[in-house]
Design an enzyme around this catalytic site. Sequence first.
Site, PDB file in Angstrom:
ATOM      1  N   TYR A 248       0.464  -1.278   0.438  1.00  0.00           N
ATOM      2  CA  TYR A 248      -0.225  -0.348  -0.194  1.00  0.00           C
ATOM      3  C   TYR A 248       1.105   1.132   0.297  1.00  0.00           C
ATOM      4  CZ  TYR A 248      -3.559   3.749   1.431  1.00  0.00           C
ATOM      5  OH  TYR A 248      -4.746   4.328   1.288  1.00  0.00           O
TER       6      TYR A 248
ATOM      7  N   GLU B 125       4.167   1.338  -0.566  1.00  0.00           N
ATOM      8  CA  GLU B 125       5.435   2.222  -1.760  1.00  0.00           C
ATOM      9  C   GLU B 125       4.312   1.956  -3.163  1.00  0.00           C
ATOM     10  OE1 GLU B 125       7.898   2.680  -1.196  1.00  0.00           O
ATOM     11  OE2 GLU B 125       9.013   2.030   0.639  1.00  0.00           O
TER      12      GLU B 125
ATOM     13  N   PHE C 269     -14.458  -0.261  17.021  1.00  0.00           N
ATOM     14  CA  PHE C 269     -14.713   0.762  17.884  1.00  0.00           C
ATOM     15  C   PHE C 269     -16.215   0.266  17.965  1.00  0.00           C
ATOM     16  CE2 PHE C 269     -10.014   2.214  20.304  1.00  0.00           C
ATOM     17  CZ  PHE C 269      -9.705   0.971  19.686  1.00  0.00           C
TER      18      PHE C 269
ATOM     19  N   GLN D 262      -0.199   4.705  20.745  1.00  0.00           N
ATOM     20  CA  GLN D 262      -0.191   5.190  19.729  1.00  0.00           C
ATOM     21  C   GLN D 262      -1.149   6.668  18.926  1.00  0.00           C
ATOM     22  OE1 GLN D 262      -1.429   2.633  20.230  1.00  0.00           O
ATOM     23  NE2 GLN D 262      -2.324   1.119  18.450  1.00  0.00           N
ATOM     24  N   THR D 263      -0.959   7.222  18.771  1.00  0.00           N
ATOM     25  CA  THR D 263      -1.529   8.835  17.909  1.00  0.00           C
ATOM     26  C   THR D 263      -2.532   8.857  16.971  1.00  0.00           C
ATOM     27  OG1 THR D 263      -0.378  10.419  17.488  1.00  0.00           O
ATOM     28  CG2 THR D 263      -1.476   9.965  19.937  1.00  0.00           C
ATOM     29  N   ARG D 264      -3.781   9.323  16.316  1.00  0.00           N
ATOM     30  CA  ARG D 264      -4.388   9.121  14.581  1.00  0.00           C
ATOM     31  C   ARG D 264      -5.108  10.076  14.965  1.00  0.00           C
ATOM     32  NH1 ARG D 264      -1.065   5.193  14.262  1.00  0.00           N
ATOM     33  NH2 ARG D 264      -1.501   3.739  13.104  1.00  0.00           N
TER      34      ARG D 264
ATOM     35  N   GLN E  94       2.733   7.448  15.957  1.00  0.00           N
ATOM     36  CA  GLN E  94       2.085   8.849  15.915  1.00  0.00           C
ATOM     37  C   GLN E  94       1.910   9.498  14.683  1.00  0.00           C
ATOM     38  OE1 GLN E  94       4.431  11.023  17.977  1.00  0.00           O
ATOM     39  NE2 GLN E  94       6.282  10.813  16.617  1.00  0.00           N
ATOM     40  N   ARG E  95       0.432   9.999  14.138  1.00  0.00           N
ATOM     41  CA  ARG E  95       0.249  10.586  12.779  1.00  0.00           C
ATOM     42  C   ARG E  95      -0.530  11.448  13.293  1.00  0.00           C
ATOM     43  NH1 ARG E  95      -2.452   6.103   9.889  1.00  0.00           N
ATOM     44  NH2 ARG E  95       0.108   5.819   9.378  1.00  0.00           N
TER      45      ARG E  95
HETATM   46  P1  NAD Z   1     -13.117   1.995   0.100  1.00  0.00           P
HETATM   47  O1  NAD Z   1     -12.156   0.489  -0.053  1.00  0.00           O
HETATM   48  O2  NAD Z   1     -13.842   1.983   0.314  1.00  0.00           O
HETATM   49  O3  NAD Z   1     -12.679   2.674  -1.501  1.00  0.00           O
HETATM   50  C1  NAD Z   1     -11.298   1.973  -2.791  1.00  0.00           C
HETATM   51  C2  NAD Z   1     -12.642   1.738  -4.041  1.00  0.00           C
HETATM   52  O4  NAD Z   1     -11.835   1.217  -4.471  1.00  0.00           O
HETATM   53  C3  NAD Z   1     -13.885   0.418  -4.217  1.00  0.00           C
HETATM   54  O5  NAD Z   1     -14.600   0.869  -4.557  1.00  0.00           O
HETATM   55  C4  NAD Z   1     -12.456  -0.321  -4.611  1.00  0.00           C
HETATM   56  O6  NAD Z   1     -14.272  -1.373  -5.331  1.00  0.00           O
HETATM   57  C5  NAD Z   1     -11.881   0.668  -5.535  1.00  0.00           C
HETATM   58  N1  NAD Z   1     -11.324  -0.525  -6.124  1.00  0.00           N
HETATM   59  C6  NAD Z   1     -10.376  -0.972  -5.556  1.00  0.00           C
HETATM   60  N2  NAD Z   1      -9.271  -1.632  -6.744  1.00  0.00           N
HETATM   61  C7  NAD Z   1      -9.959  -0.926  -8.027  1.00  0.00           C
HETATM   62  C8  NAD Z   1      -9.205  -1.450  -8.895  1.00  0.00           C
HETATM   63  N3  NAD Z   1      -8.632  -2.563  -9.581  1.00  0.00           N
HETATM   64  N4  NAD Z   1     -10.266  -0.834 -10.165  1.00  0.00           N
HETATM   65  C9  NAD Z   1     -11.441  -0.292  -9.920  1.00  0.00           C
HETATM   66  N5  NAD Z   1     -11.572   0.060  -8.795  1.00  0.00           N
HETATM   67  C10 NAD Z   1     -10.951  -0.732  -7.542  1.00  0.00           C
HETATM   68  O7  NAD Z   1     -11.602   2.525   0.485  1.00  0.00           O
HETATM   69  P2  NAD Z   1     -11.573   4.970   1.057  1.00  0.00           P
HETATM   70  O8  NAD Z   1     -11.333   4.495   2.383  1.00  0.00           O
HETATM   71  O9  NAD Z   1     -12.773   5.155   0.210  1.00  0.00           O
HETATM   72  O10 NAD Z   1     -10.358   4.706   0.223  1.00  0.00           O
HETATM   73  C11 NAD Z   1     -10.282   5.754  -1.155  1.00  0.00           C
HETATM   74  C12 NAD Z   1      -9.508   6.345  -1.652  1.00  0.00           C
HETATM   75  O11 NAD Z   1      -8.449   7.503  -0.545  1.00  0.00           O
HETATM   76  C13 NAD Z   1      -8.269   5.504  -1.130  1.00  0.00           C
HETATM   77  O12 NAD Z   1      -7.026   5.775  -2.672  1.00  0.00           O
HETATM   78  C14 NAD Z   1      -7.187   5.109  -0.301  1.00  0.00           C
HETATM   79  O13 NAD Z   1      -5.858   4.801  -0.691  1.00  0.00           O
HETATM   80  C15 NAD Z   1      -7.145   6.861   0.219  1.00  0.00           C
HETATM   81  N6  NAD Z   1      -7.103   7.029   1.382  1.00  0.00           N
HETATM   82  C16 NAD Z   1      -8.288   6.684   2.296  1.00  0.00           C
HETATM   83  C17 NAD Z   1      -8.316   6.863   3.176  1.00  0.00           C
HETATM   84  C18 NAD Z   1      -9.174   6.806   5.049  1.00  0.00           C
HETATM   85  O14 NAD Z   1      -8.942   7.131   5.637  1.00  0.00           O
HETATM   86  N7  NAD Z   1     -10.481   6.617   4.037  1.00  0.00           N
HETATM   87  C19 NAD Z   1      -7.101   7.743   4.435  1.00  0.00           C
HETATM   88  C20 NAD Z   1      -5.757   7.925   3.611  1.00  0.00           C
HETATM   89  C21 NAD Z   1      -5.916   7.242   2.659  1.00  0.00           C
HETATM   90  N1  UDP Z   2      -5.850  -0.103  16.064  1.00  0.00           N
HETATM   91  C1  UDP Z   2      -6.693  -0.729  17.198  1.00  0.00           C
HETATM   92  N2  UDP Z   2      -8.182  -1.427  17.125  1.00  0.00           N
HETATM   93  C2  UDP Z   2      -8.273  -2.004  16.607  1.00  0.00           C
HETATM   94  C3  UDP Z   2      -7.909  -1.003  14.771  1.00  0.00           C
HETATM   95  C4  UDP Z   2      -7.386  -0.868  15.096  1.00  0.00           C
HETATM   96  O1  UDP Z   2      -6.404  -0.490  18.004  1.00  0.00           O
HETATM   97  O2  UDP Z   2      -9.525  -2.758  16.099  1.00  0.00           O
HETATM   98  C5  UDP Z   2      -4.977   0.703  16.266  1.00  0.00           C
HETATM   99  C6  UDP Z   2      -4.129   0.402  15.158  1.00  0.00           C
HETATM  100  O3  UDP Z   2      -3.090  -0.655  15.329  1.00  0.00           O
HETATM  101  C7  UDP Z   2      -4.124   1.410  14.597  1.00  0.00           C
HETATM  102  C8  UDP Z   2      -4.653   2.505  14.266  1.00  0.00           C
HETATM  103  O4  UDP Z   2      -5.505   2.145  15.710  1.00  0.00           O
HETATM  104  O5  UDP Z   2      -2.735   2.221  15.471  1.00  0.00           O
HETATM  105  C9  UDP Z   2      -5.684   2.717  13.494  1.00  0.00           C
HETATM  106  O6  UDP Z   2      -5.344   1.597  12.887  1.00  0.00           O
HETATM  107  P1  UDP Z   2      -6.488   1.786  11.380  1.00  0.00           P
HETATM  108  O7  UDP Z   2      -6.328   0.612  10.390  1.00  0.00           O
HETATM  109  O8  UDP Z   2      -7.519   2.445  11.342  1.00  0.00           O
HETATM  110  O9  UDP Z   2      -5.571   2.783  10.265  1.00  0.00           O
HETATM  111  P2  UDP Z   2      -4.211   3.398  10.341  1.00  0.00           P
HETATM  112  O10 UDP Z   2      -2.802   2.161  11.320  1.00  0.00           O
HETATM  113  O11 UDP Z   2      -3.880   2.271   9.033  1.00  0.00           O
HETATM  114  O12 UDP Z   2      -3.750   4.193  10.817  1.00  0.00           O
END
Ligand code: NAD
Ligand code: UDP
Length: 314
Positions: free
Chosen positions: A148, A150, A194, A212-214, A279-280
Amino acid sequence: MGTYDKRTLVTGGAGFLGSHLCERLVKRGEDVLCVDNLFTGTKRNLGALLGDPGFELMRHDVTFPLYVEVDRIYNLACPASPIHYQRDPVQTTKTSVHGAINMLGLAKRVRARILQASTSEVYGDPEVHPQVETYWGRVNPVGPRSCYDEGKRCAETLFFDYQRQHALEVKVVRIFNTYGPRMHPDDGRVVSNFVVQALRGEDLTIYGDGSQTRSFCYVDDLIDGFLLMMDSEKGFHGPVNLGNPGEFTMLELADKVLRITGSKSRVVHKPLPPDDPRQRQPDITLAKTKLGWQPKVALDDGLKETVAYFRGVL
Ligand code: NAD
Ligand code: UDP
Ligand code: UDP
């Protein structure tokens, strides 16, 4: 209804963020083509849009070429939660990299503006805090999150090379953890986990010690940022952070969810997954200055909306 003066392609439009974006674009009067292979997205997410003349769904995988005529492209296709993107990691990298090449090739042919949904994961487990766009990140190239992280980093490279080599008008946003209605109940992300656990009376699973933080951004705020970035002045390419700077530990998040749901669930600790960032927190100075954007919805308010949504779904 709208005037359809813009033909807009949204890849990944049937997903969590994509469906909210499609809704907003149709409301603004854009003629929206949603392209999605329904890997993690569903038609259910699109609800009433499916009958709207301003909206069209095409089932297609972005790793294959796509020939359509559009003015703007939002490239969101890619599974976003660890359990989904790690299920078929090779396909995840292909989606980010081949998907970016195809969408950039399309943008180049039709001279469309193109926005990439990148991620705070490009910063990896960061040693700069809060994260600024000029920070290059600390990403493991060979771990379980690498497909994811890279893939998204390479997609950014492609966007900036198409910009330099072909003068494309690219827009790159780095999204920090976003939550809200239409998150998948079982996609393993912390907010959905949650809330679902609390509503079902199950134990809330905290990975590691929970320190850890988000930073969590409500979906409506994020979509505002997408639209402002797409409309931003020519020549502004980013990358620009979009996220809510409010930073919380997972223990604090669990407390909030228990309070808002009124649940009697207990908190249990599970092992921390490998390469889990400590952290983030986004530095959003650039988004404030260039886009006039900042989030408006506080975590407590956004969680209330999210809880109400999941009560309806479960
Ligand atoms: P999601 O999984 O709900 O949506 C992704 C969509 O892409 C899905 O509808 C899936 O079917 C479609 N998809 C996957 N592979 C595909 C392919 N090869 N061809 C066509 N469609 C394809 O996730 P989301 O949370 O809505 O994320 C949307 C975008 O935002 C992603 O690119 C994700 O990396 C980025 N993003 C999301 C978050 C977040 O917190 N939600 C954070 C950082 C980045
Ligand atoms: N996490 C957790 N319990 C869960 C799911 C996730 O404590 O049931 C933690 C996870 O280890 C990470 C944070 O919550 O530290 C955010 O995780 P998420 O998968 O939502 O996002 P990302 O790690 O991609 O920021
Ligand atoms: N492409 C596409 N739709 C288009 C134009 C191109 O899917 O409308 C794909 C095409 O298959 C190619 C990729 O985008 O593999 C990159 O296109 P580009 O023109 O940049 O490169 P080239 O075709 O020269 O390899």
